[in-house]
Design a protein around this motif. Structure first.
Motif, short mmCIF file in Angstrom:
data_model
loop_
_atom_site.label_atom_id
_atom_site.label_comp_id
_atom_site.label_asym_id
_atom_site.label_seq_id
_atom_site.Cartn_x
_atom_site.Cartn_y
_atom_site.Cartn_z
N UNK A 174 0.92 -1.26 0.11
CA UNK A 174 -0.27 0.04 0.00
C UNK A 174 0.76 1.12 0.06
N UNK A 175 2.04 1.16 0.89
CA UNK A 175 2.91 2.38 0.94
C UNK A 175 3.52 2.57 -0.55
N UNK A 176 3.93 1.39 -1.29
CA UNK A 176 4.42 1.63 -2.44
C UNK A 176 3.74 2.18 -3.51
N UNK A 177 2.21 1.65 -3.50
CA UNK A 177 1.42 2.39 -4.25
C UNK A 177 1.22 3.95 -4.11
N UNK A 178 1.24 4.24 -2.86
CA UNK A 178 1.38 5.73 -2.43
C UNK A 178 2.54 6.31 -2.69
N UNK A 179 3.69 5.75 -3.27
CA UNK A 179 5.00 6.41 -3.51
C UNK A 179 5.76 6.53 -2.13
N UNK A 180 5.35 5.82 -1.04
CA UNK A 180 5.86 6.30 0.22
C UNK A 180 7.48 5.28 0.14
N UNK A 181 7.57 4.31 -0.31
CA UNK A 181 8.70 3.23 -0.04
C UNK A 181 8.98 2.90 -1.63
N UNK A 182 10.24 2.36 -1.75
CA UNK A 182 10.52 2.09 -2.91
C UNK A 182 10.38 0.52 -3.27
N UNK A 183 10.94 0.16 -4.42
CA UNK A 183 10.44 -1.33 -4.76
C UNK A 183 11.44 -2.23 -4.23
N UNK A 184 12.66 -1.89 -3.70
CA UNK A 184 13.63 -2.69 -2.94
C UNK A 184 12.97 -3.23 -1.61
N UNK A 185 11.96 -2.31 -1.22
CA UNK A 185 11.47 -2.85 0.16
C UNK A 185 10.23 -3.66 -0.08
N UNK A 186 9.56 -3.69 -1.21
CA UNK A 186 8.62 -4.42 -1.67
C UNK A 186 9.23 -6.04 -1.79
N UNK A 187 10.45 -6.00 -2.53
CA UNK A 187 10.90 -7.31 -2.96
C UNK A 187 11.30 -7.98 -1.57
N UNK A 188 11.98 -7.23 -0.64
CA UNK A 188 12.32 -7.58 0.82
C UNK A 188 11.20 -8.27 1.37
N UNK A 189 10.07 -7.49 1.40
CA UNK A 189 9.04 -7.85 2.28
C UNK A 189 8.33 -9.30 1.60
N UNK A 190 8.35 -9.13 0.20
CA UNK A 190 7.97 -10.55 -0.65
C UNK A 190 8.77 -11.78 -0.11
N UNK A 191 10.06 -11.56 -0.15
CA UNK A 191 11.06 -12.77 0.11
C UNK A 191 10.66 -13.37 1.66
#
Length: 511
Positions: free
Chosen positions: A444-461
């Motif tokens: 949700x934060x990434x969709x709002x532009x609050x975090x970058x894609x790297x943090x999404x990848x880390x959370x997924x793994x």
């Protein structure tokens, strides 16, 4: 009839000789069962129940917490404690059709028949030996047996009964029987061990299948989530909101997750083949039952029999004890072979040149022969065989103690495992929930532009790792519970479903 009367007298003599043989002494050591280990518990400290510090219940069936019921008996059908109808059906099919179990049952019947065959040596053997002789007597100046020089051809009819008996004075036959009875006892517990191994293997294979299905499901969920993120990245890339490197990183993460799926599916297919083989089927006749962790229920009250009962409940311990008795009897056999052996043979019947004269009292005859043999010089052969049998007994006793130690170790290992599994399942479940919530928040934060894609990848793994770990922890708790039931003996003493021996159909059995 003379033959009938002779048979009756022979039977009475045989019974008397057998009673004298049975009352004789038997050399060698008399078997004494080993004493139970003088221990009051399986572990160094008193038995403690498994517990999870945060009391977090697992998802998809089961609970992280279990309690041990010390001194409780193990049910004969312990697998029903998992409360799965599919598992119950598959175990029943395996018990009915598995060829290894059928072979073990046949081995037991073979050993039992060998015992009965050897017991026959304690009694006299009775055999009929009718003879009909056609002969030509010497003629000319020689006198024929018929006192008639003009009759050179004659017949001689000799129906007779022979009784042979080897008195078991020093117990050679009885020690041999004792050894065969111990062999049958060993085969009996080998059968129980095969029964326990089969049921435990079916349960373990079903749990492993459930674990693989959970891991496959977790991997597919992660792949689906990563695919959705990749779709979002492509849209953002087309709008110029992110760089192309972010899309490539997400595509690489998706590819890595997709690589995990084929090996898991291969393992699942092979696990299905294993379950089918355990059920006594060919791979093309795959069993219909399937297993998931949600369909299994973890036994929360786990019976743990007393340590003083373990050596009487473990099939492998009882089988090893039977081998000790077999070796003890072997010493007696070796000692008896160094002592004199006796035999008695009696024959009786009648002999006449005409069949009508066989019943004449004057045609009757009998012979009795007693014989004794004793070794005088054999260059130490029999003595060395006795020494070898004594060492065999020492070996069997040591192996028995090793089996007992291993049995207690198995139980202690299973108890330790279950004590750790509760905390592991609770922690894995908490991690799964936390990483799942974290991933949703970061997306949700990434969709709002609050975090970058790297943090999404880390959370997924992190979420993928948590899902797989949680499924493995739950499966391990189920498997360790089944392992404890197996280590405690599986409750064979509470069942009576071994196939009975086939009825006697010997057409020559007329006595």
């Amino acid at each position: 009839m003379i033959e009938t009367a002779l048979y009756r007298r022979s039977a009475r003599a045989a019974a008397l000789a057998a009673s004298l043989s049975l009352s004789a002494c038997a050399v060698g050591p008399n078997y004494i069962a080993p004493e139970d280990p003088p221990v009051a518990r399986y572990t160094k400290e008193p038995l403690a129940n498994p517990s999870a510090a945060d009391k977090v219940a697992t998802r998809q069936g089961g609970s992280a917490d279990q309690s041990f019921v010390s001194g409780a008996d193990i049910p004969g059908q312990w697998w029903t404690l998992f409360r799965s109808k599919a598992l119950n059906r598959l175990v029943e099919e395996a018990l009915a059709n598995n060829p290894n179990l059928e072979a073990a049952q046949a081995s037991l019947r073979i050993a039992q028949q060998n015992v009965l065959a050897q017991k026959g040596t304690l009694y006299p053997s009775l055999s009929a030996n009718p003879q009909a002789l056609g002969a030509r007597a010497p003629g000319l100046d020689l006198q024929s047996p018929l006192q008639n020089q003009n009759n050179y051809l004659y017949s001689l009819y000799t129906p007779q009964v022979t009784v042979a008996f080897n008195p078991d004075v020093f117990g050679l036959n009885r020690r041999t029987i004792e050894g065969l009875e111990a062999t049958a006892e060993n085969q009996r517990f080998q059968l129980e061990a095969a029964y326990l191994s089969l049921t435990a293997n079916v349960v373990a294979a079903a749990i492993q299948e459930a674990s693989l299905r959970a891991q496959i499901d977790a991997t597919k969920r992660v792949i689906q989530a990563q695919t959705e993120v990749l779709t979002l990245y492509n849209k953002q890339l087309s709008l110029g909101q992110i760089a192309g490197a972010d899309v490539i990183q997400q595509q690489a993460a998706l590819s890595l997750s997709q690589q995990l799926l084929p090996p898991l599916e291969k393992q699942l297919a092979q696990q299905r083949n294993l379950l089918t083989a355990l059920a006594g089927r060919l791979p093309s006749e795959e069993v219909a039952e399937t297993f998931t962790l949600s369909a299994l229920r973890l036994p929360t009250k786990v019976p743990v029999s007393l340590p003083s009962r373990l050596v009487q409940q473990r099939p492998d311990v009882k089988a090893a004890e039977a081998l000790v008795q077999q070796a003890s009897a072997g010493v007696g056999v070796a000692v008896a072979n160094r002592l004199p052996q006796f035999s008695i043979t009696a024959a009786g019947g009648s002999s006449a040149v005409r069949l009508a004269q066989i019943t004449n009292p004057g045609a009757g005859f009998f012979t009795i022969l007693g014989q004794a043999t004793a070794p005088i010089f054999d260059a130490g052969t029999l003595y060395r065989r006795q020494r070898a049998s004594e060492e065999t007994l020492t070996q069997a006793q040591a192996q028995y103690r090793a089996v007992v130690i291993a049995a207690f170790q198995n139980v202690a290992d299973a108890l330790r495992a279950l004590q750790s599994d509760a905390a592991a399942v609770a922690a894995a479940s908490a991690a799964e929930n936390a990483t799942g919530q974290s991933l949703g928040l970061i997306r949700k934060q990434f969709s709002a532009g609050a975090v970058n894609s790297t943090q999404v990848l880390i959370a997924q793994q992190g979420y993928l790792s948590a899902l797989v770990t949680s499924a493995g922890a739950r499966a391990t708790q189920y498997a360790d519970t089944a392992a404890l039931f197996q280590a405690l003996g599986g409750g064979w003493w509470n069942r009576a479903d071994v196939a009975p021996p086939p009825p006697e159909t010997d057409p020559l059995k007329f006595l």
